[in-house]
Design a protein around this motif. Structure first.
Motif, short mmCIF file in Angstrom:
data_model
loop_
_atom_site.label_atom_id
_atom_site.label_comp_id
_atom_site.label_asym_id
_atom_site.label_seq_id
_atom_site.Cartn_x
_atom_site.Cartn_y
_atom_site.Cartn_z
N SER B 42 12.98 -7.52 -13.30
CA SER B 42 12.93 -7.07 -13.95
C SER B 42 10.94 -7.30 -14.75
N GLY B 43 10.35 -5.89 -14.26
CA GLY B 43 9.76 -5.93 -14.99
C GLY B 43 8.07 -6.17 -14.07
N LYS B 46 7.94 -2.19 -10.83
CA LYS B 46 8.93 -1.31 -9.33
C LYS B 46 8.99 -0.04 -9.38
N SER B 47 9.27 0.39 -10.80
CA SER B 47 9.62 1.94 -11.26
C SER B 47 7.82 2.71 -11.22
N THR B 48 7.11 1.72 -11.41
CA THR B 48 5.80 2.48 -11.69
C THR B 48 5.09 2.93 -10.52
N HIS B 197 18.39 -3.47 -7.39
CA HIS B 197 18.60 -5.08 -7.93
C HIS B 197 19.17 -5.42 -6.99
N1 LIG Z 1 4.86 3.46 -19.98
C1 LIG Z 1 4.01 1.99 -20.16
N2 LIG Z 1 3.64 1.90 -20.88
C2 LIG Z 1 2.80 0.57 -21.39
N3 LIG Z 1 3.41 -0.58 -19.76
C3 LIG Z 1 4.06 -0.04 -19.27
C4 LIG Z 1 4.69 0.99 -19.33
N4 LIG Z 1 6.13 1.01 -18.37
C5 LIG Z 1 5.93 0.27 -18.28
N5 LIG Z 1 5.20 -1.02 -18.46
C6 LIG Z 1 4.72 -2.19 -17.98
O1 LIG Z 1 4.61 -2.48 -16.89
C7 LIG Z 1 5.45 -3.23 -16.02
C8 LIG Z 1 6.27 -2.87 -14.99
O2 LIG Z 1 7.34 -2.15 -15.17
P1 LIG Z 1 8.37 -1.44 -14.46
O3 LIG Z 1 8.82 -0.33 -15.35
O4 LIG Z 1 7.71 -1.09 -13.41
O5 LIG Z 1 9.38 -2.21 -14.02
P2 LIG Z 1 10.63 -2.11 -13.30
O6 LIG Z 1 9.91 -3.19 -12.02
O7 LIG Z 1 10.82 -0.80 -12.56
O8 LIG Z 1 12.00 -3.06 -13.94
P3 LIG Z 1 13.10 -2.83 -13.98
O9 LIG Z 1 13.47 -3.49 -12.72
O10 LIG Z 1 13.29 -3.52 -15.30
O11 LIG Z 1 13.54 -1.27 -14.11
C9 LIG Z 1 6.10 -3.89 -17.10
O12 LIG Z 1 5.89 -5.02 -18.02
C10 LIG Z 1 6.31 -3.05 -18.57
O13 LIG Z 1 6.26 -3.81 -19.77
#
Ligand SMILES: Nc1ncnc2c1ncn2[C@@H]1O[C@H](COP(=O)(O)OP(=O)(O)OP(=O)(O)O)[C@@H](O)[C@H]1O
Ligand SMILES: [Mg+2]
Lengths: 326, 263
Positions: B42-43, B46-48, B197
């Motif tokens: 998590s974090g 991936k979503s990015t 996940h």
């Molecule tokens: N809009 C934003 N502004 C600043 N930081 C962000 C933003 N969105 C995400 N982050 C940061 O970027 C990192 C990656 O976020 P992301 O949402 O891509 O994670 P993820 O892999 O999708 O996690 P999860 O499995 O929990 O969904 C995280 O550390 C988060 O704190």
């Protein structure tokens, strides 16, 4: 189970009956106050006018009590029932206080403070004139307010959406927005050809800023997830503004529009008092000049009724527009 | 044939005055018709990555190409299902789907739009709640409406961010089948980038699984999944190959956690 059923069917014991009545004192309060007010109205006081017009006052009291009872029978919600009782109680108390101060104890100046019965009589007699004034006032209000709605909302949407435009325009709104619109009245009357134009302009200005600023800030701060959801569907800019952002920030627009309506009503009456020859504000001002205070008080009460009706309609529209939020 | 190519992309979120790097020099290539799953802690970003693919954000460095052309913003060849919240709360479930279909600019009559909408709503098991507003639906139901919208729009590429995470186990299986059917049907196989996940889900669905390391550390491993399709969940789970792959994935994911704890 069986005992429960029997208990429910059993006739009310005195204790139960007492609890039923005593636990809802507001029913009795409103009714007691109604009877007291009726008695008070029927007694001769120190002013002969009060006695002369007692029939009108009693009719008003009966009307309030009727509405109250009707409401109680039509609504199920006990909380609403109770507040209906409380509201009538407050009304009866207010009318009684008025009656006592004017007629029975004669504490107030006769000319300035008419007895309630007289005001009711005048109110009824003046209804045709009120109707005429209402048409003229609503014409101005409608024109100014609608003009404000149709200009402020699209303008604010476009400016709030284009970040650069927002940065350029926002300082200006911060300076112009807070200017009390009343100060424009004398100037508007001079620069615009007719009084009608001037009042519409003033009402427009009064309504414009609250709607514009409310919509502008809501557009600028609109939920990014909403925008992203729309962007991945490839919506064109027009659709984004009017089918996504507009409904998305509707709650903020409505609160701006409510504020704008209040402002525009204040400005309408203010403008009418200054330069009109008809309308609700004009009516009150005109008869104050003649020291005809029963008419003035009746006029003020009528304005109160009109504002209440308009706000009621507005809340209806709001509920329909935001039905998805419930 | 290569459909999507991420070339050395980097990305940082601007927060107040500092930039927070999230993606650093990630390279990935997805073939046309391929089903690729991304899993990771998590974090880890991936979503990015998905938002970059969708065109909602632009990489600060590197390029994203689709069919050899660098992308410019969002595009109708890509359909997206977000991790959270992608329905418009003032539109009923049905209207949400119709709204999506209307943006495709394929001339369709009201009747056709309504037919497509009802078809996909019943595919996700929601034919009877079409007229409800999103906040009258549970989280899982909202997610299914969003999935139905993405499916109905029938794009060449599907980008899905934990689409089944809020859905109960029974519906989840149904939706996985449905997704595989849709992916396979049509003249051309769709290209899918799928975030999850759930290790079992990843194995069941994917051609390749991309395992990501913690934030900014990029891709850790890419594991091809060679199980024959159509995959039968019940029989597949019992095979030793499946157990081995599952073990490997969990270890690979877990390593990172252990590293994190050690630091
Ligand atoms: N809009 C934003 N502004 C600043 N930081 C962000 C933003 N969105 C995400 N982050 C940061 O970027 C990192 C990656 O976020 P992301 O949402 O891509 O994670 P993820 O892999 O999708 O996690 P999860 O499995 O929990 O969904 C995280 O550390 C988060 O704190
Ligand atoms: Mg995520």
């Amino acid at each position: 189970m069986n005992t429960l059923c029997r208990a429910a069917k059993a006739p009310d014991t005195p204790q139960k009956w007492f609890r039923k009545i005593a636990l809802r004192p507001q029913i009795r309060l409103a009714d007691i106050l109604f009877i007291s007010a009726m008695v008070l109205a029927s007694l001769p006081g120190q002013r002969t006018t009060a006695f002369e017009f007692r029939g009108y006052l009693m009719a008003l009291l009966v009307l309030i009590e009727l509405i109250h009872q009707l409401y109680r029978t039509l609504h199920k919600n006990p909380v609403k029932k109770r507040s209906a009782g409380d509201i009538s109680a407050v009304l009866f108390l207010g009318i009684m206080a008025w009656e006592l101060m004017t007629s029975h104890f004669d504490l107030l100046q006769h000319l300035l403070f008419p007895v309630p019965g007289k005001v009711v009589a005048v109110f009824i007699a003046e209804l045709p004139v009120f109707a005429h004034c209402l048409v003229s006032s609503l014409g101005l209000l409608g024109a100014g307010y609608l003009l404000a709605l149709v200009t402020a909302i699209p303008l604010a949407l476009v400016i709030g959406w284009r970040k650069r435009l927002f940065a350029a325009v926002n300082p200006l709104t911060k300076v112009l927005g807070p200017i009390p619109p009343i100060v424009y009245i004398p100037y508007a009357i001079v620069i615009l050809p007719t009084f009608k134009c001037a009042s519409i302009f003033i009402i427009f200005i009064g309504a414009f800023w609250p709607i514009f600023i409310g919509t502008l800030n809501a557009t600028f701060n609109v939920d990014q997830r909403l925008i992203d959801s729309a962007r991945v569907l490839n919506v064109p800019e027009r659709t984004m503004l009017f089918e996504i952002i507009l409904p998305g920030i509707m709650p903020a627009i409505i609160s701006g529009a409510t504020l704008g309506l209040v402002f525009s009503f204040i400005l309408l009456t203010a403008a009418e008092m200054i330069g009109a020859s008809s309308g609700l504000g004009w009516y009150v001002k005109y008869f104050s000049d003649f020291a005809d205070y029963p008419r003035v008080v009746a006029g003020i009460l009528f304005i109160g009724c009109v504002v209440t009706a308009i706000t009621g309609c507005f809340e209806c529209i709001e509920r329909r527009l935001l039905s998805w939020k419930s | 044939m290569e459909k999507i190519r991420l070339d050395n992309i980097s990305f940082a979120y601007a927060q107040q005055k500092v930039m927070i790097p999230v993606i650093r020099e990630v390279t990935l290539s997805v073939k046309a018709g391929e089903f690729v799953t991304i899993i990771g802690p998590s974090g880890c970003g991936k979503s990015t990555i998905l938002s970059l693919l969708a065109g909602l954000n632009t990489p600060s460095d590197g390029s994203i190409r689709i069919d050899g052309e660098a992308i410019r913003g969002t595009g109708s060849e890509r359909g997206v299902v977000f991790q959270h919240y992608s329905l418009f709360p003032w539109m009923s479930a049905r209207k949400n789907i119709i709204f999506g279909l209307r943006q495709l600019k394929k001339r369709k009559s009201h009747k056709e739009l309504a037919e497509i909408t009802d078809h996909y709503l019943s595919l996700v098991g929601l034919h009877d709640v079409g007229d409800k507003y999103p906040n009258q639906l549970s989280g899982g139901m909202q997610q299914r409406v969003a999935i139905a919208r993405a499916f109905a729009m029938d794009s060449e590429i599907l980008l899905m961010d934990e689409p089944f995470s809020a859905v109960d186990a029974k519906n989840k299986m149904g939706l996985q089948e449905l997704l595989l059917n849709l992916w396979n049907s049509g003249a051309q196989k769709k290209t899918v980038v799928f975030i999850t996940h759930d290790v079992d889900e990843a194995i069941l669905l994917s051609d390749r699984i991309v395992i990501m390391s913690a934030c900014t550390k990029g891709i850790k491993e890419i594991i091809p999944v060679h199980f024959k399709r159509p995959r039968n969940r019940a029989t597949l789970i019992k095979t030793p190959e499946y157990a081995a792959m599952r073990h490997m994935l969990i270890n690979s994911l877990f390593d990172d956690l252990i590293e994190e704890v050690a630091v």
